[in-house]
Motif scaffolding. Structure first.
Motif, short mmCIF file in Angstrom:
data_model
loop_
_atom_site.label_atom_id
_atom_site.label_comp_id
_atom_site.label_asym_id
_atom_site.label_seq_id
_atom_site.Cartn_x
_atom_site.Cartn_y
_atom_site.Cartn_z
N VAL A 8 0.83 -1.19 0.00
CA VAL A 8 0.00 0.00 0.00
C VAL A 8 0.87 1.26 0.00
O VAL A 8 0.57 2.23 -0.67
N MET B 297 3.74 -8.76 -10.13
CA MET B 297 2.28 -8.68 -10.29
C MET B 297 1.76 -7.86 -9.12
O MET B 297 1.61 -8.39 -8.01
N ASP B 298 1.47 -6.62 -9.39
CA ASP B 298 1.03 -5.70 -8.34
C ASP B 298 -0.48 -5.85 -8.13
O ASP B 298 -1.30 -5.25 -8.82
N MET B 299 -0.86 -6.70 -7.17
CA MET B 299 -2.28 -6.99 -6.97
C MET B 299 -3.03 -5.81 -6.38
O MET B 299 -4.24 -5.74 -6.47
N PHE B 300 -2.30 -4.91 -5.75
CA PHE B 300 -2.94 -3.73 -5.18
C PHE B 300 -3.15 -2.66 -6.26
O PHE B 300 -4.28 -2.31 -6.59
N THR C 187 -2.87 -2.66 -9.51
CA THR C 187 -3.61 -3.06 -10.70
C THR C 187 -5.10 -2.77 -10.56
O THR C 187 -5.75 -2.34 -11.51
N PHE C 188 -5.64 -3.04 -9.36
CA PHE C 188 -7.08 -2.87 -9.20
C PHE C 188 -7.46 -1.55 -8.54
O PHE C 188 -8.59 -1.08 -8.69
N VAL C 189 -6.53 -0.96 -7.79
CA VAL C 189 -6.87 0.29 -7.12
C VAL C 189 -7.07 1.41 -8.13
O VAL C 189 -7.97 2.25 -7.97
#
Lengths: 277, 277
Positions: A71, A88-91, A93-95
């Motif tokens: 974060v 793979m930026d899971m945060f 990418t979707f934020v």
């Protein structure tokens, strides 16, 4: 031997990201080594993680795969700039699309991600675990009306793990009751369960599998014999059918699948259904 | 009142995706309603889900947010073509770069995603739950050497929920032992714990919080009094310090955080560390 290392970096525990990453990797025919690096919440720790990842990449001669839920923007920058893995930026990418759609900035609050803190919800979950432990295996009839769900089934049909999972994951108070030979003789559900029939859900199991499981606990007993298992399962299913209790077979299902089906049948609003005005 | 509906669609249970989506949404200052639609594994069910999502969007006048973990390409196509929500494809987004990096196609196996099936790992998890239940609260000294971790701490410091979480999530066999006034008088750990000192981890807690928790169970008892809680916590911490047992305070931590710290301290290889040759 593993053929690739998958890192999971998080400024929280990274447990959700690890579960997610592991599930994604099962779609590929390789056996990765999963390494979780939790609590990466400073620039220093970010550099340390980068060193570990890049070193692994050099030793293995293959780009590590890196799932991140970070974060803090400074931490993200260190990883993005220096990490030689496939990031793979899971945060992020979707934020980003969420910020656009919601018309507001995200709060970038570290530690709010993936962890549930000392909220009301958390305390309810603790209470649910205590309730569920106290009401395991028909230990007490006290406050059965306080249960969200009451599971029934023959001994070793999967009631205890399912009850605990429902309590832990969804904060549900779950009692469970064994169906035993005395119940089959009376051809009736245990009397304590009559007033709470709407909360009942039954678990059944393939007799061959049940016999295997029981044999691990009490080898060569009548309890574990295939003949007895067949008879108990048959009686239990007949009883649930007569009483109009929904049930499913746990034989080839995971706890997660069993629990989700129970929610659909007994507590659909816990999936968020039907609460819309 | 909720200001936005977030759907989670999966061809499995969708539990991981829901946890992930919920965590992402906590970054925004809104209270979304979360609706999980599990087991969407046919084109028919996909159309049904689309109708539900689009209907919600019309009623609320706001685009629903949709997290999906769908493996089946036909199902994905139905959702992508007809759903009027903001679609976040958690599967496709990451599978594509993985396919490129790994140089192979993903297997698109439905049901492999997010659910752990009847594997060796799954059976180990069941066994761990049974072990942990049997060894809760110092119930038995039998087979303590079989434990992966043994938690110690005063009554109500969080040992039971933590033990069960470690068993359920990581398949660890966890025993837990209360530290009681008799132990404090002897100024020694319970004798049964001496041979397994390396597996011990201590939980402590702020005395004020402990008193609150104990008062819920036994109001106005000596057991729950702040004075007694202060004394027990003090004695327990001193004992762990003398015995060289690592410990942490559970006061402001979630079970996930406590469990991750325990893994770091007692079983770092369970995070994937140190297994690299």
């Amino acid at each position: 031997m593993h053929t690739r290392t998958v890192f999971v970096i998080s400024d929280g525990t990274g447990i959700t990201a690890e579960t997610f990453g592991t599930a994604l990797m099962t779609q590929f025919d390789i056996k990765p080594r999963i390494v979780r690096i939790p609590f990466v919440d400073t620039v220093d720790k970010a550099h340390q993680a980068v060193r570990q990842i890049n070193h692994t990449g050099e030793v293995e001669g293959k780009k590590p795969i890196v799932f991140s839920t970070l974060v803090n923007q400074e931490v993200v920058t260190v990883i993005a700039d220096h990490c030689k893995g496939l990031l793979m930026d899971m945060f992020g990418t979707f934020v980003q699309p969420l910020e656009e759609e919601l018309g507001m900035k995200s709060q970038h609050r570290v530690g709010r991600f993936s962890d549930i803190s000392q909220s009301k919800e958390y305390l309810d979950r603790m209470e649910a675990i205590n309730y569920t432990l106290a009401h395991d295996d028909g230990q007490t009839n006290h406050d059965l009306t306080g249960a969200d769900v009451v599971l029934v089934g023959v001994s070793r049909s999967g009631k205890t793990p399912t009850s605990l999972y429902l309590a832990m994951q969804f904060g549900l108070k779950v009692a469970n009751y064994p169906l035993i030979p005395e119940d089959f003789e009376r051809k009736k559900l245990p009397p304590a369960l009559e007033p709470i029939k709407k909360k009942l859900f039954g678990l059944t199991i393939d007799p061959v599998r049940l016999s295997t499981i029981r044999n691990e606990r009490r080898p060569n007993s009548r309890y574990a014999s295939l003949e007895n298992c067949r008879s108990e399962v048959h009686e239990a299913e007949a009883m649930m059918r007569r009483a109009g209790v929904s049930w499913l077979s746990t034989t080839t299902k995971s706890i997660e699948e069993i629990s989700t089906t129970i929610l659909q049948e007994v507590l659909p609003h816990r999936l968020g259904m039907g609460m819309h005005g």
